[in-house]
Motif scaffolding. Structure first.
Motif, PDB file in Angstrom:
ATOM      1  N   ARG A  13      27.571 -47.629  42.064  1.00 22.24           N
ATOM      2  CA  ARG A  13      26.371 -46.986  42.650  1.00 22.24           C
ATOM      3  C   ARG A  13      26.707 -46.351  43.999  1.00 22.24           C
ATOM      4  NH1 ARG A  13      23.736 -51.414  40.408  1.00 22.24           N
ATOM      5  NH2 ARG A  13      23.858 -52.578  42.358  1.00 22.24           N
ATOM      6  N   ASN A  14      27.470 -47.073  44.826  1.00 19.95           N
ATOM      7  CA  ASN A  14      27.858 -46.536  46.132  1.00 19.95           C
ATOM      8  C   ASN A  14      28.709 -45.273  45.983  1.00 19.95           C
ATOM      9  OD1 ASN A  14      26.496 -48.323  47.748  1.00 19.95           O
ATOM     10  ND2 ASN A  14      28.240 -49.698  48.022  1.00 19.95           N
ATOM     11  N   ARG A  15      29.620 -45.280  45.019  1.00 16.89           N
ATOM     12  CA  ARG A  15      30.480 -44.113  44.797  1.00 16.89           C
ATOM     13  C   ARG A  15      29.621 -42.899  44.426  1.00 16.89           C
ATOM     14  NH1 ARG A  15      33.566 -41.023  41.406  1.00 16.89           N
ATOM     15  NH2 ARG A  15      35.727 -40.744  42.018  1.00 16.89           N
ATOM     16  N   VAL A  16      28.654 -43.107  43.530  1.00 19.58           N
ATOM     17  CA  VAL A  16      27.752 -42.026  43.117  1.00 19.58           C
ATOM     18  C   VAL A  16      26.928 -41.545  44.315  1.00 19.58           C
ATOM     19  CG1 VAL A  16      25.717 -41.494  41.696  1.00 19.58           C
ATOM     20  CG2 VAL A  16      27.660 -42.697  40.680  1.00 19.58           C
ATOM     21  N   LYS A  17      26.416 -42.486  45.119  1.00 20.41           N
ATOM     22  CA  LYS A  17      25.630 -42.111  46.310  1.00 20.41           C
ATOM     23  C   LYS A  17      26.471 -41.286  47.277  1.00 20.41           C
ATOM     24  CE  LYS A  17      23.893 -46.075  47.805  1.00 20.41           C
ATOM     25  NZ  LYS A  17      23.074 -47.114  48.448  1.00 20.41           N
ATOM     26  N   VAL A  18      27.719 -41.686  47.463  1.00 18.64           N
ATOM     27  CA  VAL A  18      28.607 -40.963  48.383  1.00 18.64           C
ATOM     28  C   VAL A  18      28.866 -39.548  47.857  1.00 18.64           C
ATOM     29  CG1 VAL A  18      30.966 -40.860  49.317  1.00 18.64           C
ATOM     30  CG2 VAL A  18      29.673 -43.012  49.408  1.00 18.64           C
ATOM     31  N   GLN A  20      26.987 -37.730  45.826  1.00 19.51           N
ATOM     32  CA  GLN A  20      25.754 -36.931  45.947  1.00 19.51           C
ATOM     33  C   GLN A  20      25.509 -36.531  47.399  1.00 19.51           C
ATOM     34  OE1 GLN A  20      23.007 -39.656  44.071  1.00 19.51           O
ATOM     35  NE2 GLN A  20      23.224 -38.678  42.075  1.00 19.51           N
ATOM     36  N   ALA A  21      25.711 -37.473  48.309  1.00 22.06           N
ATOM     37  CA  ALA A  21      25.520 -37.183  49.731  1.00 22.06           C
ATOM     38  C   ALA A  21      26.524 -36.135  50.200  1.00 22.06           C
ATOM     39  CB  ALA A  21      25.672 -38.465  50.548  1.00 22.06           C
ATOM     40  N   ALA A  22      27.770 -36.256  49.761  1.00 21.78           N
ATOM     41  CA  ALA A  22      28.810 -35.299  50.163  1.00 21.78           C
ATOM     42  C   ALA A  22      28.440 -33.899  49.681  1.00 21.78           C
ATOM     43  CB  ALA A  22      30.166 -35.718  49.593  1.00 21.78           C
ATOM     44  N   GLU A  23      27.971 -33.799  48.458  1.00 22.90           N
ATOM     45  CA  GLU A  23      27.585 -32.483  47.935  1.00 22.90           C
ATOM     46  C   GLU A  23      26.449 -31.890  48.772  1.00 22.90           C
ATOM     47  OE1 GLU A  23      26.674 -30.312  43.694  1.00 22.90           O
ATOM     48  OE2 GLU A  23      27.416 -32.364  43.687  1.00 22.90           O
ATOM     49  N   THR A  24      25.460 -32.716  49.109  1.00 21.25           N
ATOM     50  CA  THR A  24      24.329 -32.269  49.932  1.00 21.25           C
ATOM     51  C   THR A  24      24.795 -31.815  51.312  1.00 21.25           C
ATOM     52  OG1 THR A  24      22.843 -33.792  48.786  1.00 21.25           O
ATOM     53  CG2 THR A  24      22.114 -32.997  50.931  1.00 21.25           C
ATOM     54  N   VAL A  25      25.603 -32.648  51.963  1.00 21.76           N
ATOM     55  CA  VAL A  25      26.075 -32.350  53.326  1.00 21.76           C
ATOM     56  C   VAL A  25      26.969 -31.111  53.323  1.00 21.76           C
ATOM     57  CG1 VAL A  25      27.541 -33.199  55.221  1.00 21.76           C
ATOM     58  CG2 VAL A  25      25.824 -34.707  54.192  1.00 21.76           C
ATOM     59  N   PHE A  26      27.917 -31.030  52.382  1.00 18.00           N
ATOM     60  CA  PHE A  26      28.832 -29.886  52.345  1.00 18.00           C
ATOM     61  C   PHE A  26      28.093 -28.594  52.011  1.00 18.00           C
ATOM     62  CE2 PHE A  26      32.421 -33.010  51.097  1.00 18.00           C
ATOM     63  CZ  PHE A  26      32.605 -33.370  52.429  1.00 18.00           C
ATOM     64  N   ALA A  27      27.059 -28.684  51.184  1.00 18.43           N
ATOM     65  CA  ALA A  27      26.272 -27.484  50.853  1.00 18.43           C
ATOM     66  C   ALA A  27      25.518 -26.998  52.085  1.00 18.43           C
ATOM     67  CB  ALA A  27      25.303 -27.775  49.708  1.00 18.43           C
ATOM     68  N   ALA A  28      24.996 -27.929  52.869  1.00 13.61           N
ATOM     69  CA  ALA A  28      24.196 -27.562  54.043  1.00 13.61           C
ATOM     70  C   ALA A  28      25.053 -27.160  55.242  1.00 13.61           C
ATOM     71  CB  ALA A  28      23.282 -28.726  54.431  1.00 13.61           C
ATOM     72  N   ALA A  39      28.481 -40.398  55.111  1.00 13.11           N
ATOM     73  CA  ALA A  39      28.134 -41.825  55.059  1.00 13.11           C
ATOM     74  C   ALA A  39      26.674 -42.027  55.445  1.00 13.11           C
ATOM     75  CB  ALA A  39      29.051 -42.625  55.985  1.00 13.11           C
ATOM     76  N   ARG A  40      26.251 -41.344  56.525  1.00 14.33           N
ATOM     77  CA  ARG A  40      24.859 -41.457  56.986  1.00 14.33           C
ATOM     78  C   ARG A  40      23.899 -40.995  55.889  1.00 14.33           C
ATOM     79  NH1 ARG A  40      26.177 -40.012  61.897  1.00 14.33           N
ATOM     80  NH2 ARG A  40      25.914 -37.779  61.563  1.00 14.33           N
ATOM     81  N   GLU A  41      24.191 -39.848  55.282  1.00 18.92           N
ATOM     82  CA  GLU A  41      23.347 -39.287  54.216  1.00 18.92           C
ATOM     83  C   GLU A  41      23.275 -40.240  53.022  1.00 18.92           C
ATOM     84  OE1 GLU A  41      21.000 -36.538  52.035  1.00 18.92           O
ATOM     85  OE2 GLU A  41      21.527 -36.381  54.147  1.00 18.92           O
ATOM     86  N   ALA A  42      24.388 -40.904  52.734  1.00 23.14           N
ATOM     87  CA  ALA A  42      24.452 -41.818  51.579  1.00 23.14           C
ATOM     88  C   ALA A  42      23.830 -43.174  51.892  1.00 23.14           C
ATOM     89  CB  ALA A  42      25.907 -42.012  51.150  1.00 23.14           C
ATOM     90  N   GLY A  43      23.621 -43.448  53.185  1.00 23.39           N
ATOM     91  CA  GLY A  43      23.066 -44.750  53.569  1.00 23.39           C
ATOM     92  C   GLY A  43      24.089 -45.874  53.453  1.00 23.39           C
ATOM     93  N   VAL A  44      25.367 -45.527  53.658  1.00 21.57           N
ATOM     94  CA  VAL A  44      26.437 -46.533  53.603  1.00 21.57           C
ATOM     95  C   VAL A  44      27.285 -46.396  54.868  1.00 21.57           C
ATOM     96  CG1 VAL A  44      26.521 -46.515  51.072  1.00 21.57           C
ATOM     97  CG2 VAL A  44      28.078 -45.025  52.362  1.00 21.57           C
ATOM     98  N   GLY A  45      28.115 -47.397  55.096  1.00 23.39           N
ATOM     99  CA  GLY A  45      29.035 -47.331  56.230  1.00 23.39           C
ATOM    100  C   GLY A  45      30.188 -46.382  55.925  1.00 23.39           C
ATOM    101  N   VAL A  46      30.816 -45.873  56.980  1.00 25.28           N
ATOM    102  CA  VAL A  46      31.924 -44.937  56.786  1.00 25.28           C
ATOM    103  C   VAL A  46      33.093 -45.632  56.067  1.00 25.28           C
ATOM    104  CG1 VAL A  46      33.126 -45.215  59.002  1.00 25.28           C
ATOM    105  CG2 VAL A  46      33.104 -42.989  57.877  1.00 25.28           C
ATOM    106  N   GLY A  47      33.220 -46.948  56.254  1.00 25.55           N
ATOM    107  CA  GLY A  47      34.265 -47.713  55.555  1.00 25.55           C
ATOM    108  C   GLY A  47      34.097 -47.646  54.048  1.00 25.55           C
ATOM    109  N   THR A  48      32.838 -47.656  53.586  1.00 27.93           N
ATOM    110  CA  THR A  48      32.554 -47.542  52.149  1.00 27.93           C
ATOM    111  C   THR A  48      33.034 -46.204  51.613  1.00 27.93           C
ATOM    112  OG1 THR A  48      30.668 -49.023  52.330  1.00 27.93           O
ATOM    113  CG2 THR A  48      30.703 -47.573  50.421  1.00 27.93           C
ATOM    114  N   VAL A  49      32.806 -45.139  52.384  1.00 31.98           N
ATOM    115  CA  VAL A  49      33.262 -43.806  51.962  1.00 31.98           C
ATOM    116  C   VAL A  49      34.773 -43.817  51.808  1.00 31.98           C
ATOM    117  CG1 VAL A  49      33.412 -41.361  52.592  1.00 31.98           C
ATOM    118  CG2 VAL A  49      31.309 -42.632  53.072  1.00 31.98           C
ATOM    119  N   PHE A  50      35.476 -44.363  52.818  1.00 32.07           N
ATOM    120  CA  PHE A  50      36.943 -44.357  52.794  1.00 32.07           C
ATOM    121  C   PHE A  50      37.522 -45.310  51.750  1.00 32.07           C
ATOM    122  CE2 PHE A  50      36.466 -42.393  57.064  1.00 32.07           C
ATOM    123  CZ  PHE A  50      37.116 -41.195  56.750  1.00 32.07           C
TER     124      PHE A  50
END
Length: 194
Positions: A13-18, A20-28, A39-50
């Motif tokens: 779920r976290n991977r999917v959230k990341v 989706q958030a990355a697509e949103t952020v990169f598009a904007a 990470a902020r957009e996904a509602g997770v810590g930056v460690g989760t992204v990495f």
């Protein structure tokens, strides 16, 4: 080793959230937007992204891969519909491809600048896209909506060029639509140019 185990449900779920958030952020904000913002957009810590994407390039490549998979799924769905108006289905699909390609170019350019080379044409995803495109093209040609001498290999550079032209005009939607129409007119049989 832990890497060989499938991801736990919460990790998936976290991977999917990341993604989706990355697509949103990169598009904007473009592909140079910081990973912290994803990470902020996904509602997770930056460690989760990495943990899921050890580098920014890995994240960009994953987002690009997801977009392409969705796009190929869409292409196959359009090809499977056997539309009553094959010409309209073909040109509608090409328009969505042009729109997707101009966004995709930013990902390819960012990855290329980082020294990452993404070759999709020879991968399964590229093969699937060419097959779906070939079906749509063949139907549109049999319906007389597209010139009969055009082959898929010629169509791809036309789409890439059209996407570049659309990207070049930026936010001017009327001009972008006009450019797409003019370029697509070259795909129609000569008698149908008006």
């Amino acid at each position: 080793m832990m890497e060989s185990k499938p991801l736990r449900a919460d990790a998936r779920r976290n991977r999917v959230k990341v993604l989706q958030a990355a697509e949103t952020v990169f598009a904007a904000k473009g592909t140079s937007a910081p990973t912290e913002e994803v990470a902020r957009e996904a509602g997770v810590g930056v460690g989760t992204v990495f943990r899921h994407f050890p580098t920014k390039e890995a994240l960009l490549e994953a987002v690009l891969h997801e977009r392409l998979h969705r796009f190929v799924d869409e292409a196959e769905a359009v090809a499977a519909q056997n539309s009553a108006d094959p010409g309209a289905a073909f040109f509608s699909f090409l328009t969505s491809w042009v729109e997707m390609s101009s966004a995709k170019t930013a990902y390819f350019e960012a990855l290329s600048a980082a020294g990452v080379h993404v070759e999709f044409a020879r991968h399964e995803i590229g093969v699937r896209l060419f097959e779906a495109l070939g079906m749509l093209l063949g139907r549109a040609q049999r319906a007389g909506a597209v010139r009969s001498d055009l082959v898929v290999g010629e169509l791809v550079p036309v789409i890439i060029g059209t996407a570049k032209a659309a990207e070049h005009v930026g936010a001017d939607e009327a001009l972008r639509d006009r450019i797409i129409m003019v370029l697509f007119d070259g795909l129609r049989p000569p008698a149908s140019h008006h």
